[in-house]
Design an enzyme around this catalytic site. Structure first.
Site, PDB file in Angstrom:
ATOM      1  N   GLY A  33       0.822  -1.211   0.000  1.00 43.86           N
ATOM      2  CA  GLY A  33       0.000   0.000   0.000  1.00 43.86           C
ATOM      3  C   GLY A  33       0.850   1.253   0.000  1.00 43.86           C
ATOM      4  O   GLY A  33       2.085   1.188   0.081  1.00 43.86           O
ATOM      5  N   THR A  35       1.216   3.670   2.257  1.00 46.41           N
ATOM      6  CA  THR A  35       1.945   3.961   3.499  1.00 46.41           C
ATOM      7  C   THR A  35       3.140   3.016   3.631  1.00 46.41           C
ATOM      8  O   THR A  35       4.251   3.453   3.975  1.00 46.41           O
ATOM      9  CB  THR A  35       1.014   3.851   4.724  1.00 46.41           C
ATOM     10  N   GLU A 107      -0.759 -10.823   3.802  1.00 42.34           N
ATOM     11  CA  GLU A 107      -0.612  -9.927   4.952  1.00 42.34           C
ATOM     12  C   GLU A 107      -0.961 -10.672   6.246  1.00 42.34           C
ATOM     13  O   GLU A 107      -0.286 -10.512   7.268  1.00 42.34           O
ATOM     14  CB  GLU A 107      -1.525  -8.706   4.785  1.00 42.34           C
TER      15      GLU A 107
HETATM   16  C1  ABF Z   1      -2.407  -2.591   2.919  1.00 49.14           C
HETATM   17  O1  ABF Z   1      -2.560  -1.422   2.195  1.00 49.14           O
HETATM   18  C2  ABF Z   1      -3.735  -3.049   3.127  1.00 49.14           C
HETATM   19  O2  ABF Z   1      -4.074  -4.038   3.946  1.00 49.14           O
HETATM   20  C3  ABF Z   1      -4.604  -1.898   3.124  1.00 49.14           C
HETATM   21  O3  ABF Z   1      -5.622  -2.316   2.303  1.00 49.14           O
HETATM   22  C4  ABF Z   1      -3.815  -0.867   2.431  1.00 49.14           C
HETATM   23  C5  ABF Z   1      -3.659   0.451   3.066  1.00 49.14           C
HETATM   24  O4  ABF Z   1      -3.204   1.249   2.036  1.00 49.14           O
HETATM   25  P1  ABF Z   1      -2.702   2.689   2.156  1.00 49.14           P
HETATM   26  O5  ABF Z   1      -1.515   2.671   3.037  1.00 49.14           O
HETATM   27  O6  ABF Z   1      -2.392   3.014   0.741  1.00 49.14           O
HETATM   28  O7  ABF Z   1      -3.848   3.497   2.692  1.00 49.14           O
HETATM   29  O8  ABF Z   1      -1.685  -2.381   4.036  1.00 49.14           O
END
Ligand code: ABF
Length: 222
Positions: A33, A35, A107
């Site tokens: 994702g 982050t 995950e």
């Molecule tokens: C993963 O990235 C996921 O489990 C969750 O769906 C997503 C969060 O994404 P972001 O950091 O882009 O909001 O960790």
């Protein structure tokens, strides 16, 4: 601050959390994702201080390799001291909805193998009650319609995520209109539906630490 700045602030906080504990033979668990990507980018600077990483998706594995970080198969590693990943929603008990990026099965496996799960998220992810974000369920393709009917019985409005094939060759159903009062019980109930590979509730094994990006700074919740 923008949402991206909040995400980068928690990525930096996660680096500060793991950096003092890195050893030459450390293998980190890394999620998926936007982050997690910011965390990976910041981790590049430390690449000579630890051995490598296990990734929860092909996309993250590629990004790690791009920074010169070696990627290992989990079967060759065993447990990981830290698993760092984002979330779509997180509550006060550090239960989460994850899997918006379709990587929920890997995950969840990494979370299970981790000594410490550090969740990194901007403040918009913090909720009182899980479920406004559609809960993803990974299914074996031939069971998709059956699982969807079972999800309707539980009160969800299931929608097939068209065109998405997971890294495991499966499909995703997103459960809309599905507010969750007891995440631990619902996680187990969904797991018991034949044909379900994984559901996106991370409650039986939630996060150990939440680094939450807010306007006042990064909050650390345990
Ligand atoms: C993963 O990235 C996921 O489990 C969750 O769906 C997503 C969060 O994404 P972001 O950091 O882009 O909001 O960790």
């Amino acid at each position: 601050m923008t949402q991206d700045e909040l995400k980068d602030a928690v990525a930096a906080a996660a680096i500060a959390e793991v950096e003092p504990r890195l050893e030459r033979d450390t293998i980190l668990g890394i999620g998926t994702g936007s982050t997690a990507n910011l965390f990976i980018d910041r981790l590049a600077r430390l690449r000579h201080d630890f051995k490598g990483a296990v990734a929860s998706s092909e996309a993250s594995a590629e990004r790690l390799r791009g920074h010169g970080i070696e990627v290992f198969e989990l079967n060759h590693v065993g447990t990981v001291p830290f698993y760092i990943d984002g979330a779509d929603e997180v509550n006060a008990y550090l239960h989460m909805i994850k899997g918006g990026g379709a990587a929920l099965t890997r995950e969840k496996i990494l979370a299970a193998c981790a000594e410490r799960f550090i969740c990194i998220a901007d403040g918009s992810k913090r909720v009182e009650r899980l479920g406004a974000f559609p809960l993803p369920v990974e299914v074996i393709p031939m069971a998709r319609s059956y699982v969807a009917r079972e999800l309707v019985k539980l009160g969800a409005d299931p929608v097939y995520r068209q065109g998405v094939v997971t890294d495991n060759g499966n499909q995703i159903i997103d459960c809309f209109e599905f507010m969750i009062d007891d995440p631990v019980a619902m996680e187990a109930r969904l797991n018991a539906i034949v044909g379900v590979v994984t559901n996106g509730l991370f409650a039986a094994r939630g996060a150990d630490v939440l680094l939450l990006g807010t306007e006042k700074g990064v909050e650390r919740l345990t």
